[in-house]
Design an enzyme around this catalytic site. Sequence first.
Site, PDB file in Angstrom:
ATOM      1  N   ARG A  32       0.786  -1.153   0.172  1.00  0.00           N
ATOM      2  CA  ARG A  32       0.100  -0.023   0.144  1.00  0.00           C
ATOM      3  C   ARG A  32       1.001   1.419   0.073  1.00  0.00           C
ATOM      4  O   ARG A  32       1.321   1.673   1.173  1.00  0.00           O
ATOM      5  CB  ARG A  32      -1.037  -0.059   1.224  1.00  0.00           C
ATOM      6  CG  ARG A  32      -2.174  -1.058   0.774  1.00  0.00           C
ATOM      7  CD  ARG A  32      -3.267  -0.251   0.119  1.00  0.00           C
ATOM      8  NE  ARG A  32      -3.677   0.968   0.679  1.00  0.00           N
ATOM      9  CZ  ARG A  32      -4.688   1.304   1.534  1.00  0.00           C
ATOM     10  NH1 ARG A  32      -5.227   0.226   2.107  1.00  0.00           N
ATOM     11  NH2 ARG A  32      -4.898   2.617   1.752  1.00  0.00           N
ATOM     12  N   ARG A  62      -3.889   3.261  -3.013  1.00  0.00           N
ATOM     13  CA  ARG A  62      -5.142   3.634  -2.750  1.00  0.00           C
ATOM     14  C   ARG A  62      -5.457   4.901  -2.505  1.00  0.00           C
ATOM     15  O   ARG A  62      -4.927   5.570  -1.578  1.00  0.00           O
ATOM     16  CB  ARG A  62      -5.734   2.974  -1.386  1.00  0.00           C
ATOM     17  CG  ARG A  62      -6.921   2.895  -1.048  1.00  0.00           C
ATOM     18  CD  ARG A  62      -7.965   2.366  -1.983  1.00  0.00           C
ATOM     19  NE  ARG A  62      -7.788   0.796  -2.253  1.00  0.00           N
ATOM     20  CZ  ARG A  62      -7.390   0.143  -3.351  1.00  0.00           C
ATOM     21  NH1 ARG A  62      -7.368   0.817  -4.517  1.00  0.00           N
ATOM     22  NH2 ARG A  62      -7.201  -1.232  -3.239  1.00  0.00           N
ATOM     23  N   HIS A 118     -13.897   0.594  -4.439  1.00  0.00           N
ATOM     24  CA  HIS A 118     -14.107   0.488  -3.002  1.00  0.00           C
ATOM     25  C   HIS A 118     -15.424   1.541  -2.526  1.00  0.00           C
ATOM     26  O   HIS A 118     -15.296   2.866  -2.992  1.00  0.00           O
ATOM     27  CB  HIS A 118     -13.106   0.933  -2.246  1.00  0.00           C
ATOM     28  CG  HIS A 118     -11.740   0.001  -2.427  1.00  0.00           C
ATOM     29  ND1 HIS A 118     -11.116   0.207  -3.779  1.00  0.00           N
ATOM     30  CD2 HIS A 118     -11.210  -0.955  -1.856  1.00  0.00           C
ATOM     31  CE1 HIS A 118     -10.025  -0.900  -3.543  1.00  0.00           C
ATOM     32  NE2 HIS A 118     -10.173  -1.220  -2.528  1.00  0.00           N
ATOM     33  N   LYS A 143     -11.822  -6.767  -7.899  1.00  0.00           N
ATOM     34  CA  LYS A 143     -11.908  -6.495  -6.385  1.00  0.00           C
ATOM     35  C   LYS A 143     -12.881  -5.662  -6.035  1.00  0.00           C
ATOM     36  O   LYS A 143     -13.131  -4.502  -6.535  1.00  0.00           O
ATOM     37  CB  LYS A 143     -10.628  -5.875  -5.923  1.00  0.00           C
ATOM     38  CG  LYS A 143     -10.712  -5.779  -4.223  1.00  0.00           C
ATOM     39  CD  LYS A 143      -9.538  -5.135  -3.675  1.00  0.00           C
ATOM     40  CE  LYS A 143      -9.437  -4.968  -2.101  1.00  0.00           C
ATOM     41  NZ  LYS A 143      -8.622  -4.111  -1.804  1.00  0.00           N
ATOM     42  N   ARG A 186     -15.236 -12.376   4.636  1.00  0.00           N
ATOM     43  CA  ARG A 186     -13.887 -12.703   4.417  1.00  0.00           C
ATOM     44  C   ARG A 186     -13.229 -14.339   4.703  1.00  0.00           C
ATOM     45  O   ARG A 186     -12.334 -14.337   4.435  1.00  0.00           O
ATOM     46  CB  ARG A 186     -12.957 -11.723   5.408  1.00  0.00           C
ATOM     47  CG  ARG A 186     -13.375 -10.323   5.301  1.00  0.00           C
ATOM     48  CD  ARG A 186     -12.390  -9.538   6.162  1.00  0.00           C
ATOM     49  NE  ARG A 186     -12.552  -7.866   5.984  1.00  0.00           N
ATOM     50  CZ  ARG A 186     -12.116  -7.158   5.185  1.00  0.00           C
ATOM     51  NH1 ARG A 186     -11.117  -7.765   4.239  1.00  0.00           N
ATOM     52  NH2 ARG A 186     -12.293  -5.995   4.990  1.00  0.00           N
ATOM     53  N   GLN A 209     -10.589  -6.457   8.761  1.00  0.00           N
ATOM     54  CA  GLN A 209      -9.687  -7.437   8.538  1.00  0.00           C
ATOM     55  C   GLN A 209      -9.202  -7.984   9.634  1.00  0.00           C
ATOM     56  O   GLN A 209      -9.163  -7.330  10.702  1.00  0.00           O
ATOM     57  CB  GLN A 209      -8.165  -6.599   7.837  1.00  0.00           C
ATOM     58  CG  GLN A 209      -8.260  -6.456   6.306  1.00  0.00           C
ATOM     59  CD  GLN A 209      -7.102  -5.594   5.780  1.00  0.00           C
ATOM     60  OE1 GLN A 209      -6.185  -5.239   6.662  1.00  0.00           O
ATOM     61  NE2 GLN A 209      -7.303  -5.212   4.774  1.00  0.00           N
TER      62      GLN A 209
END
Length: 223
Positions: A32, A62, A118, A143, A186, A209
């Site tokens: 990232r 991102r 996103h 994604k 997930r 996460q």
Amino acid sequence: MKIVVPIMPRNVADVEAIDLDRLADADIIEWRADFLPKEEILKVAPAVFEKFLGRELVFTIRTKAEGGHIELTDQEYVALIKEVAALYHPDFIDFEYYSHKDVFDEMLDFPNLVLSYHNFQETPENFLEIMSELTSLSPAMVKMAVMPKTEQDVLDVMNYTRGFKTLNAEQAYATMSMGELGTLTRLSGRITGSCWTFASLDEASAPGQLPLGTLKKFLEVLE
């Protein structure tokens, strides 16, 4: 289902300090790069790619519009991606299609794109339409990460994803419902067909996460 673990170094020293043994259970590393100022990304890149030589790596910038930490013009965004790609050849390149649609044509020569979407506000009703449009561009991976407001939103993401699998067997994809509410998504790739899931090491790159060790144990039990 492969486990992707993001790393978010703020400088070269952070890269050097990463303990590779702790990433042994990760199948793919995601860099990232948006945790760095734009002028530092190319300075830190050599250390990252040297550190993870021989490991599958996703290169991601991102932007703030999609929950990241950097603001770039379309041209700055695509120029940085192309320069890193030319110098270091990451296995996958994340591209925020809807945020940078005007420069997507510059990425057509890259077969290893992760076309990402996103939405940190909601689970859009046109989830499947978005997924289908991204698929029509023939990326390596689609994604989708969205925010649930209700339990039904979480079930919808799983249902949409499962339905997509039956119609698009050739397209690899990763879908997730974010936050604590969406944790189940997930873990459910075996059912929904989602082939990547994201886990954290010390710091989560997105809400919901699970830590790498915890996620690994869950997946072993489920599989």
